[in-house]
Design a protein around this motif. Structure first.
Motif, PDB file in Angstrom:
ATOM      1  N   ILE A 186      16.799  11.676 -34.209  1.00  9.22           N
ATOM      2  CA  ILE A 186      15.848  11.723 -34.250  1.00  9.22           C
ATOM      3  C   ILE A 186      14.867  10.925 -32.589  1.00  9.22           C
ATOM      4  O   ILE A 186      14.920  10.880 -31.864  1.00  9.22           O
ATOM      5  CB  ILE A 186      14.720  11.778 -35.583  1.00  9.22           C
ATOM      6  N   LEU A 187      16.537  10.281 -32.803  1.00 10.91           N
ATOM      7  CA  LEU A 187      15.444   8.388 -32.034  1.00 10.91           C
ATOM      8  C   LEU A 187      15.907   9.361 -31.069  1.00 10.91           C
ATOM      9  O   LEU A 187      15.388   9.092 -29.065  1.00 10.91           O
ATOM     10  CB  LEU A 187      16.360   7.921 -32.055  1.00 10.91           C
ATOM     11  N   MET A 188      17.430  10.081 -30.410  1.00 10.57           N
ATOM     12  CA  MET A 188      17.377  10.724 -28.904  1.00 10.57           C
ATOM     13  C   MET A 188      16.796  12.004 -28.587  1.00 10.57           C
ATOM     14  O   MET A 188      16.632  11.872 -27.734  1.00 10.57           O
ATOM     15  CB  MET A 188      19.263  11.322 -29.433  1.00 10.57           C
ATOM     16  N   VAL A 189      16.561  12.547 -29.339  1.00 11.10           N
ATOM     17  CA  VAL A 189      15.456  12.742 -29.419  1.00 11.10           C
ATOM     18  C   VAL A 189      13.966  12.701 -28.331  1.00 11.10           C
ATOM     19  O   VAL A 189      13.633  13.240 -27.230  1.00 11.10           O
ATOM     20  CB  VAL A 189      15.576  14.648 -30.359  1.00 11.10           C
ATOM     21  N   VAL A 190      13.071  11.701 -29.268  1.00 13.40           N
ATOM     22  CA  VAL A 190      11.698  11.133 -28.800  1.00 13.40           C
ATOM     23  C   VAL A 190      12.858  10.455 -27.489  1.00 13.40           C
ATOM     24  O   VAL A 190      11.922  10.733 -26.721  1.00 13.40           O
ATOM     25  CB  VAL A 190      11.534  10.211 -30.046  1.00 13.40           C
ATOM     26  N   GLY A 191      13.724   9.805 -27.096  1.00 15.95           N
ATOM     27  CA  GLY A 191      13.942   9.420 -26.559  1.00 15.95           C
ATOM     28  C   GLY A 191      13.894  10.103 -24.763  1.00 15.95           C
ATOM     29  O   GLY A 191      13.529  10.206 -23.967  1.00 15.95           O
ATOM     30  N   ALA A 192      15.109  10.946 -24.989  1.00 15.04           N
ATOM     31  CA  ALA A 192      14.889  12.214 -24.147  1.00 15.04           C
ATOM     32  C   ALA A 192      13.204  12.741 -24.007  1.00 15.04           C
ATOM     33  O   ALA A 192      13.473  13.311 -22.079  1.00 15.04           O
ATOM     34  CB  ALA A 192      16.357  13.391 -24.914  1.00 15.04           C
ATOM     35  N   ALA A 193      12.630  13.684 -24.910  1.00 15.58           N
ATOM     36  CA  ALA A 193      11.769  14.098 -24.300  1.00 15.58           C
ATOM     37  C   ALA A 193      10.531  12.422 -23.706  1.00 15.58           C
ATOM     38  O   ALA A 193       9.948  13.138 -22.669  1.00 15.58           O
ATOM     39  CB  ALA A 193      11.249  14.313 -25.525  1.00 15.58           C
ATOM     40  N   SER A 194      10.551  11.514 -23.765  1.00 18.88           N
ATOM     41  CA  SER A 194      10.236  10.457 -23.432  1.00 18.88           C
ATOM     42  C   SER A 194      10.475  10.510 -22.077  1.00 18.88           C
ATOM     43  O   SER A 194       9.405  10.343 -20.951  1.00 18.88           O
ATOM     44  CB  SER A 194      10.189   9.174 -23.709  1.00 18.88           C
ATOM     45  N   PHE A 195      11.789   9.852 -21.730  1.00 15.29           N
ATOM     46  CA  PHE A 195      12.135  10.297 -20.140  1.00 15.29           C
ATOM     47  C   PHE A 195      11.659  11.830 -19.972  1.00 15.29           C
ATOM     48  O   PHE A 195      11.601  11.097 -18.094  1.00 15.29           O
ATOM     49  CB  PHE A 195      14.009  10.215 -20.260  1.00 15.29           C
ATOM     50  N   LEU A 196      12.049  13.080 -19.908  1.00 17.20           N
ATOM     51  CA  LEU A 196      11.034  13.684 -19.153  1.00 17.20           C
ATOM     52  C   LEU A 196       9.639  13.595 -18.623  1.00 17.20           C
ATOM     53  O   LEU A 196       8.969  14.437 -17.619  1.00 17.20           O
ATOM     54  CB  LEU A 196      10.877  15.445 -19.994  1.00 17.20           C
ATOM     55  N   LEU A 197       8.910  13.167 -20.109  1.00 19.08           N
ATOM     56  CA  LEU A 197       7.143  13.569 -19.484  1.00 19.08           C
ATOM     57  C   LEU A 197       7.637  12.352 -18.568  1.00 19.08           C
ATOM     58  O   LEU A 197       6.356  12.258 -17.330  1.00 19.08           O
ATOM     59  CB  LEU A 197       7.230  12.683 -21.069  1.00 19.08           C
ATOM     60  N   GLN A 198       8.345  11.698 -18.595  1.00 22.74           N
ATOM     61  CA  GLN A 198       8.151  10.092 -17.661  1.00 22.74           C
ATOM     62  C   GLN A 198       8.388  10.593 -16.503  1.00 22.74           C
ATOM     63  O   GLN A 198       8.083  10.199 -14.606  1.00 22.74           O
ATOM     64  CB  GLN A 198       8.632   8.813 -17.727  1.00 22.74           C
ATOM     65  N   LEU A 199       9.437  10.930 -15.910  1.00 28.69           N
ATOM     66  CA  LEU A 199       9.904  11.895 -14.916  1.00 28.69           C
ATOM     67  C   LEU A 199       8.453  13.447 -14.270  1.00 28.69           C
ATOM     68  O   LEU A 199       8.585  13.184 -13.056  1.00 28.69           O
ATOM     69  CB  LEU A 199      11.265  13.201 -15.051  1.00 28.69           C
ATOM     70  N   VAL A 200       7.952  14.055 -15.374  1.00 27.89           N
ATOM     71  CA  VAL A 200       7.044  14.592 -15.075  1.00 27.89           C
ATOM     72  C   VAL A 200       6.048  14.003 -14.442  1.00 27.89           C
ATOM     73  O   VAL A 200       5.381  14.259 -13.471  1.00 27.89           O
ATOM     74  CB  VAL A 200       6.666  15.777 -16.577  1.00 27.89           C
ATOM     75  N   MET A 201       5.052  12.571 -15.308  1.00 26.60           N
ATOM     76  CA  MET A 201       3.862  11.875 -15.317  1.00 26.60           C
ATOM     77  C   MET A 201       4.250  11.540 -14.028  1.00 26.60           C
ATOM     78  O   MET A 201       3.516  11.746 -12.628  1.00 26.60           O
ATOM     79  CB  MET A 201       3.887  11.048 -16.018  1.00 26.60           C
ATOM     80  N   MET A 202       5.437  11.152 -13.386  1.00 28.66           N
ATOM     81  CA  MET A 202       5.708  10.140 -11.747  1.00 28.66           C
ATOM     82  C   MET A 202       5.952  11.309 -10.921  1.00 28.66           C
ATOM     83  O   MET A 202       5.220  10.977  -9.822  1.00 28.66           O
ATOM     84  CB  MET A 202       7.052   9.865 -12.073  1.00 28.66           C
ATOM     85  N   SER A 203       6.211  13.173 -10.969  1.00 32.86           N
ATOM     86  CA  SER A 203       6.325  13.445 -10.077  1.00 32.86           C
ATOM     87  C   SER A 203       4.711  14.551  -9.670  1.00 32.86           C
ATOM     88  O   SER A 203       4.652  14.485  -8.502  1.00 32.86           O
ATOM     89  CB  SER A 203       7.470  14.543 -10.227  1.00 32.86           C
ATOM     90  N   ARG A 204       4.545  13.888 -10.348  1.00 28.30           N
ATOM     91  CA  ARG A 204       2.322  14.463 -10.885  1.00 28.30           C
ATOM     92  C   ARG A 204       1.954  13.118  -9.955  1.00 28.30           C
ATOM     93  O   ARG A 204       0.487  13.542  -9.033  1.00 28.30           O
ATOM     94  CB  ARG A 204       2.318  14.881 -12.178  1.00 28.30           C
ATOM     95  N   THR A 205       2.331  12.432  -9.485  1.00 24.23           N
ATOM     96  CA  THR A 205       1.015  11.127  -9.094  1.00 24.23           C
ATOM     97  C   THR A 205       2.038  11.360  -8.071  1.00 24.23           C
ATOM     98  O   THR A 205       0.935  10.326  -6.704  1.00 24.23           O
ATOM     99  CB  THR A 205       1.078   9.806 -10.425  1.00 24.23           C
TER     100      THR A 205
END
Length: 74
Positions: free
Chosen positions: A36-55
């Motif tokens: 669960i922690l690995m999935v949450v960490g990976a999802a958060s990491f990918l969300l950060q990448l998406v948000m950074m590329s959008r801005t």
């Protein structure tokens, strides 16, 4: 928003719970918690990448504003 460091920390902590800790606690499944922690960490990491590329991506033609403050008065 969680930063990249916290995301990597969650992935690392999850991997430790999944593969390194061999203890058995009643009521807590440590390998499942690790996943669960690995999935949450990976999802958060990918969300950060998406948000950074959008801005950082320019959208359309930026409006150019002429700043005449450095020009002498007329």
């Amino acid at each position: 928003m969680v930063g990249f460091g916290v995301s990597i920390f969650l992935i690392t902590l999850g991997a430790i719970f999944k593969w390194a800790i061999k203890a058995h606690l009643s009521g807590i499944d440590l390998p499942a918690l690790g996943v669960i922690l690995m999935v949450v960490g990976a999802a958060s990491f990918l969300l950060q990448l998406v948000m950074m590329s959008r801005t950082r991506a320019p959208r359309g033609n930026p409006e150019v504003i002429n700043d005449d403050r450095n020009q002498p008065p007329v």
